[in-house]
Enzyme design. Structure first.
Site, PDB file in Angstrom:
ATOM      1  N   GLY A 106      32.170  42.576  42.209  1.00  0.00           N
ATOM      2  CA  GLY A 106      32.099  43.918  41.636  1.00  0.00           C
ATOM      3  C   GLY A 106      32.531  43.944  40.187  1.00  0.00           C
ATOM      4  O   GLY A 106      32.252  43.031  39.406  1.00  0.00           O
ATOM      5  N   CYS A 107      33.262  44.994  39.826  1.00  0.00           N
ATOM      6  CA  CYS A 107      33.623  45.219  38.421  1.00  0.00           C
ATOM      7  C   CYS A 107      34.472  44.099  37.835  1.00  0.00           C
ATOM      8  O   CYS A 107      34.469  43.888  36.624  1.00  0.00           O
ATOM      9  CB  CYS A 107      34.369  46.552  38.291  1.00  0.00           C
ATOM     10  SG  CYS A 107      33.397  48.000  38.756  1.00  0.00           S
ATOM     11  N   VAL A 108      35.201  43.390  38.672  1.00  0.00           N
ATOM     12  CA  VAL A 108      36.089  42.341  38.156  1.00  0.00           C
ATOM     13  C   VAL A 108      35.310  41.105  37.706  1.00  0.00           C
ATOM     14  O   VAL A 108      35.843  40.249  36.992  1.00  0.00           O
ATOM     15  CB  VAL A 108      37.132  41.941  39.230  1.00  0.00           C
ATOM     16  CG1 VAL A 108      36.556  40.973  40.250  1.00  0.00           C
ATOM     17  CG2 VAL A 108      38.389  41.360  38.601  1.00  0.00           C
ATOM     18  N   ALA A 109      34.030  41.000  38.061  1.00  0.00           N
ATOM     19  CA  ALA A 109      33.292  39.754  37.858  1.00  0.00           C
ATOM     20  C   ALA A 109      33.063  39.415  36.394  1.00  0.00           C
ATOM     21  O   ALA A 109      32.873  38.241  36.065  1.00  0.00           O
ATOM     22  CB  ALA A 109      31.963  39.814  38.593  1.00  0.00           C
TER      23      ALA A 109
END
Length: 354
Positions: free
Chosen positions: A138-141
């Site tokens: 998700g956004c952390v990638a």
């Protein structure tokens, strides 16, 4: 240390003012005579002015099932991905055949063969290029992807590695869903892609003016699986978004950052640039509070949120690109911190040096 040679961001072709999207969501998610005051309030509170979508707004109602949605993802992800990688390589003064590792991440669609495999021949990469498709971060990638490029280049310092993120968040839109989580998601997320080119210590490029990656740290918080993510349903990806997420950031981020910096002989006061994923206004406020940052420390992230919305994993790369393009770049030799949060719930921290 790994050198970030270039970062290139691209956006989906259809640009809309926030009010246009709000009106579309009202028509798709609320009853014809329904009260839309809560929806209007949520969309205004997102502090997003513009967003880009892969399809014209009137096309989303035609996507009848997950198969149709995912077909659209595959078509547009390959197009945007090719544009992002080509732009990043051009900026770095490299060709597609110079690439030794292509890492691809997305959480808004699935493909087998993966999008990176479909790009190799199209872009003219070597047939022996290493590929690493990632799903689920998700956004952390965006931050985790930079960290994994660094890990790879520690073992292969003569190589060139590329991170590609493509997120078509509009294709996860759930019609007939008036839940607070879905309405908040429709207020925040946009479509875009970004690519970062990184060089090992034994490989130099004509560009190479970006920062070096010094180290990274991952942090996974226990018993937080239902804080953020997807429920996979017959209609596609249904968002899981717990309102306690900003409190989790406030509770943990300060200590995590302090420990990480301390291990490298640094404190928060030494950091000259904070490159934060613009998850949303409440998340950015929580980051600023947890780290006791100056009022202007997250200005680049806040501008990115306002102009294009939250692009999931691509967002922090857009913020990094914008930081590199700023007229007043951080002083050479000073540390910066790139950070993002995502499903798990987790945080990724990447220590940079300008």
């Amino acid at each position: 240390m790994t050198r970030i040679a270039a970062v290139h961001g691209v956006l989906a072709p259809h640009r809309h003012a926030q009010q246009e999207i709000t009106d579309m969501v009202a028509g798709q998610c609320l009853a014809a005579d329904g009260d839309r005051r809560a929806l209007d309030r949520l969309h205004r509170g997102a502090r997003v002015r513009w967003r880009h979508t892969a399809l014209p707004l009137d096309r989303y109602g035609e996507l009848k099932d997950f198969g149709a949605v995912n077909d659209a993802f595959l078509t547009h992800a390959v197009e945007l991905g090719a544009e992002a990688v080509s732009g990043a390589l051009d900026a770095a003064g490299l060709s597609a055949r110079d690439v030794d590792l292509l890492l691809f991440t997305s959480v808004t669609g699935i493909a087998v063969p993966s999008v990176d495999a479909r790009l190799v021949g199209r872009l003219g990469m070597r047939s022996d290029v290493r590929r690493l498709p990632l799903f689920g971060l998700g956004c952390v990638a965006g931050a985790a992807g930079v960290a994994r490029l660094h890990d790879y280049l520690q073992g292969w310092p003569e190589h060139i590695a590329v991170l590609l993120s493509v997120e078509l968040c509009s294709l996860t839109f759930q019609r007939d869903d008036a839940s607070p989580a879905n309405l908040i998601a429709t207020a925040l997320f946009g479509d875009g892609a970004a690519a970062a080119v990184a060089c090992g210590t034994r490989r130099h490029t004509a560009a190479g003016a970006g920062p070096t990656v010094v180290a990274s740290r991952s942090r996974l918080y226990p018993d937080t699986e239902r804080l953020l993510g997807w429920d996979i349903t017959a209609s596609g990806f249904r968002v899981v978004l717990d309102p306690a997420l900003p409190d989790m950031v406030r509770k943990n981020l300060g200590a995590d950052v302090d420990t990480f910096l301390s291990d490298h002989g640094l404190t928060r006061k030494d950091v000259t640039a904070w490159i934060s994923h613009p998850g949303g206004p409440k998340v950015l406020d929580a980051v600023a509070e947890a780290l006791d940052l100056p009022d202007d420390a997250l200005d680049v992230s806040r501008r990115s949120l306002a102009e294009v919305g939250n692009l999931s994993s691509a967002s922090v790369l857009h913020v990094l690109r914008d930081t590199l393009a700023e007229g007043s770049r951080p002083p050479a030799g000073t540390p910066g911190l790139l950070l993002a949060m995502g499903p798990g719930f987790c945080t990724e921290l990447v220590l940079l040096r300008w």
